[in-house]
Scaffold this active site. Structure first.
Site, PDB file in Angstrom:
ATOM      1  N   TRP A  85      64.213  13.476  69.011  1.00 21.78           N
ATOM      2  CA  TRP A  85      64.640  14.274  67.302  1.00 21.78           C
ATOM      3  C   TRP A  85      65.551  13.545  66.673  1.00 21.78           C
ATOM      4  O   TRP A  85      65.041  13.370  65.087  1.00 21.78           O
ATOM      5  CB  TRP A  85      65.349  15.415  68.030  1.00 21.78           C
ATOM      6  CG  TRP A  85      65.083  16.595  68.732  1.00 21.78           C
ATOM      7  CD1 TRP A  85      65.257  16.431  70.195  1.00 21.78           C
ATOM      8  CD2 TRP A  85      63.348  16.531  68.720  1.00 21.78           C
ATOM      9  NE1 TRP A  85      64.252  16.950  70.945  1.00 21.78           N
ATOM     10  CE2 TRP A  85      63.156  17.790  69.860  1.00 21.78           C
ATOM     11  CE3 TRP A  85      61.948  16.671  67.675  1.00 21.78           C
ATOM     12  CZ2 TRP A  85      61.854  18.140  70.266  1.00 21.78           C
ATOM     13  CZ3 TRP A  85      60.755  17.843  68.158  1.00 21.78           C
ATOM     14  CH2 TRP A  85      60.523  18.016  69.851  1.00 21.78           C
TER      15      TRP A  85
ATOM     16  N   HIS B 294      46.682  18.533  67.141  1.00 20.04           N
ATOM     17  CA  HIS B 294      47.314  19.301  67.792  1.00 20.04           C
ATOM     18  C   HIS B 294      46.979  20.432  67.284  1.00 20.04           C
ATOM     19  O   HIS B 294      46.223  21.647  67.654  1.00 20.04           O
ATOM     20  CB  HIS B 294      48.543  19.422  68.624  1.00 20.04           C
ATOM     21  CG  HIS B 294      47.988  18.280  69.817  1.00 20.04           C
ATOM     22  ND1 HIS B 294      47.629  17.566  71.043  1.00 20.04           N
ATOM     23  CD2 HIS B 294      49.047  17.505  69.429  1.00 20.04           C
ATOM     24  CE1 HIS B 294      48.273  17.141  71.068  1.00 20.04           C
ATOM     25  NE2 HIS B 294      49.017  16.550  70.064  1.00 20.04           N
TER      26      HIS B 294
ATOM     27  N   ASP C 153      55.170  31.904  62.316  1.00 22.97           N
ATOM     28  CA  ASP C 153      54.856  31.102  63.246  1.00 22.97           C
ATOM     29  C   ASP C 153      56.508  29.838  63.407  1.00 22.97           C
ATOM     30  O   ASP C 153      56.723  29.421  62.669  1.00 22.97           O
ATOM     31  CB  ASP C 153      54.211  30.214  62.634  1.00 22.97           C
ATOM     32  CG  ASP C 153      53.625  29.187  63.539  1.00 22.97           C
ATOM     33  OD1 ASP C 153      54.257  28.647  65.176  1.00 22.97           O
ATOM     34  OD2 ASP C 153      52.551  28.178  63.644  1.00 22.97           O
ATOM     35  N   VAL C 154      56.820  30.555  64.560  1.00 16.80           N
ATOM     36  CA  VAL C 154      58.655  29.725  64.858  1.00 16.80           C
ATOM     37  C   VAL C 154      58.324  27.749  65.431  1.00 16.80           C
ATOM     38  O   VAL C 154      56.862  28.053  66.513  1.00 16.80           O
ATOM     39  CB  VAL C 154      59.147  30.535  65.875  1.00 16.80           C
ATOM     40  CG1 VAL C 154      60.710  30.194  65.891  1.00 16.80           C
ATOM     41  CG2 VAL C 154      58.616  32.100  65.328  1.00 16.80           C
ATOM     42  N   GLY C 155      59.018  27.030  64.246  1.00 17.01           N
ATOM     43  CA  GLY C 155      58.698  25.761  65.011  1.00 17.01           C
ATOM     44  C   GLY C 155      56.528  25.328  64.544  1.00 17.01           C
ATOM     45  O   GLY C 155      55.989  24.275  65.086  1.00 17.01           O
ATOM     46  N   GLY C 156      56.474  25.613  63.769  1.00 16.54           N
ATOM     47  CA  GLY C 156      54.848  26.063  63.484  1.00 16.54           C
ATOM     48  C   GLY C 156      54.431  24.687  62.296  1.00 16.54           C
ATOM     49  O   GLY C 156      53.248  24.946  62.462  1.00 16.54           O
ATOM     50  N   GLY C 157      55.649  23.367  62.478  1.00 15.63           N
ATOM     51  CA  GLY C 157      55.837  21.915  61.512  1.00 15.63           C
ATOM     52  C   GLY C 157      54.615  22.578  60.200  1.00 15.63           C
ATOM     53  O   GLY C 157      55.198  22.792  59.806  1.00 15.63           O
TER      54      GLY C 157
ATOM     55  N   HIS D 107      58.013  24.305  75.665  1.00 15.62           N
ATOM     56  CA  HIS D 107      57.807  23.225  76.758  1.00 15.62           C
ATOM     57  C   HIS D 107      58.628  22.031  76.581  1.00 15.62           C
ATOM     58  O   HIS D 107      58.515  21.159  77.283  1.00 15.62           O
ATOM     59  CB  HIS D 107      56.409  23.303  77.365  1.00 15.62           C
ATOM     60  CG  HIS D 107      55.756  22.113  75.952  1.00 15.62           C
ATOM     61  ND1 HIS D 107      54.636  21.737  76.190  1.00 15.62           N
ATOM     62  CD2 HIS D 107      55.906  22.318  74.701  1.00 15.62           C
ATOM     63  CE1 HIS D 107      53.895  21.137  75.425  1.00 15.62           C
ATOM     64  NE2 HIS D 107      55.484  21.098  74.450  1.00 15.62           N
TER      65      HIS D 107
END
Length: 355
Positions: free
Chosen positions: A144, A164, A186-190, A257
């Site tokens: 990060w 992906h 959408d959490v952490g959905g880019g 993950h």
């Protein structure tokens, strides 16, 4: 005779180990993709291209190229159809940049993130000794921090995640989960590609993508291209901060993950607090002990990948259940999403089940 049989068996085992440990084959594939060989061959007359023309178009040395393509032919990726003429096999077709599996992107050493990702693997022993990410021992920053410090690497990472998301989003859009909800976060959905795919297939849905401000910067463009701008919005913030509240479902795709247990539980808890007593939390990840797992090799490989890259992990169903319990959620179901081993885990509030 017994001694001869034992020697023969030993040779077979040695050969298998040699094939498993050989690095020339995976790097031959990466080299072919990086040089654009599959695309160049496919563009030849009737899908055939001579070695000299291939060398000229790819800017490579003819003799060295011939040696590479000979090995790729032995692997079943190319076939010789005339003296020095090459054609892609069905297997080789999967290495074209236009193939929907996007394998070419994930092998291309011209891509900054893919190149960095591959550079971490030789440091695997560091991760096994320490239990931490090898990325830090190679680049002296965690992933990060590296992304924050390098704009080109960050853009490359976002492109890879979008690849992906595009593949998995199309699959998720076909599940029946969305008929039961009217809104999803959408959490952490880019950059929003996965959410766009879901909204495009389900006209009743409204959606929000949550990710860091720089990451969600392209979401508006993606939503517009998908024709869902009127039903999608963007929140630029960390998913460790409070999430937009009140949606019917909160989606975490390949997020948990990336994190050790403490952080993963905190992310789930944030979703539980936002959804309240009536919503659901949907998680997509590998479930390594799933009965009849369609891709156990992929599952264990990705587990090592998560360790090396970020110090994260793939999890068993029991470990996901424990994460949910810590976050105030109950694991309701685990459903396989297809041959690559991804699974959809549905959580609900413990309060909801008790009613």
């Amino acid at each position: 005779m017994k001694e001869e049989a034992a020697v023969g068996a030993g040779r077979s085992e040695v050969r298998r180990l040699a094939e498993m440990s050989n690095l020339y084959t995976p790097w031959s594939l990466r080299t072919a993709v990086t040089l654009g060989l599959p695309d160049l061959i496919a563009e030849g007359p009737e899908g055939v291209l001579g070695i000299e023309e291939l060398g000229e178009r790819s800017g490579t040395d003819i003799d060295a190229l011939r040696r590479l393509t000979r090995h790729l032919a032995n692997l079943g990726l190319f076939e010789e159809v005339r003296p020095d003429g090459l054609r892609l096999t069905e297997l080789g077709e999967a290495l074209r940049s236009s193939h929907p599996a996007k394998m070419a992107h994930f092998l291309d050493q011209g891509d900054a993130f893919i190149r960095s990702n591959d550079a971490v693997i030789p440091a695997m022993a560091d991760s096994i000794r320490t239990g931490g990410a090898a990325w830090e021992s190679v680049f002296e920053k965690n992933l990060w921090e590296s992304l924050a410090a390098d704009q080109a690497l960050s853009a490359s990472f976002d492109r890879t995640m979008s690849q992906h998301a595009d593949i998995l989003g199309r699959r998720l859009a076909g599940t029946r989960e969305w008929t039961e909800v009217g809104s999803v976060v959408d959490v952490g959905g880019g950059s929003g590609q996965l959410l766009a795919n879901i909204l495009r297939e389900h006209a009743h849905l409204k959606g929000t993508v949550v990710d860091l401000p720089d990451t969600v910067g392209r979401a508006a463009e993606i939503f517009d291209a998908a024709g869902v701008s009127d039903r999608a919005d963007v929140v630029g913030r960390s998913f460790f901060e409070p999430l937009p509240a009140g949606a019917d479902a909160y989606l975490l795709v390949h997020v948990l993950h990336n994190w050790p247990t403490g952080e993963a539980a905190k992310i789930l808890r944030g979703c539980a607090e936002a959804t309240g007593a009536t919503g659901k939390v949907l998680v997509v990840d590998q479930v390594v002990d799933l009965e009849g797992h369609p891709a156990p090799f992929v599952s264990t490989q990705r587990d090592l990948c998560m360790l090396l890259m970020v110090g994260g992990q793939e999890r068993t169903a029991a470990e996901f259940e424990a994460l949910g319990e810590e976050a105030g959620l109950r694991l309701v179901s685990v459903t396989s999403l297809g041959p690559d081993g991804n699974s959809l885990l549905e959580f609900e509030s413990r309060e909801q089940r008790s009613r």
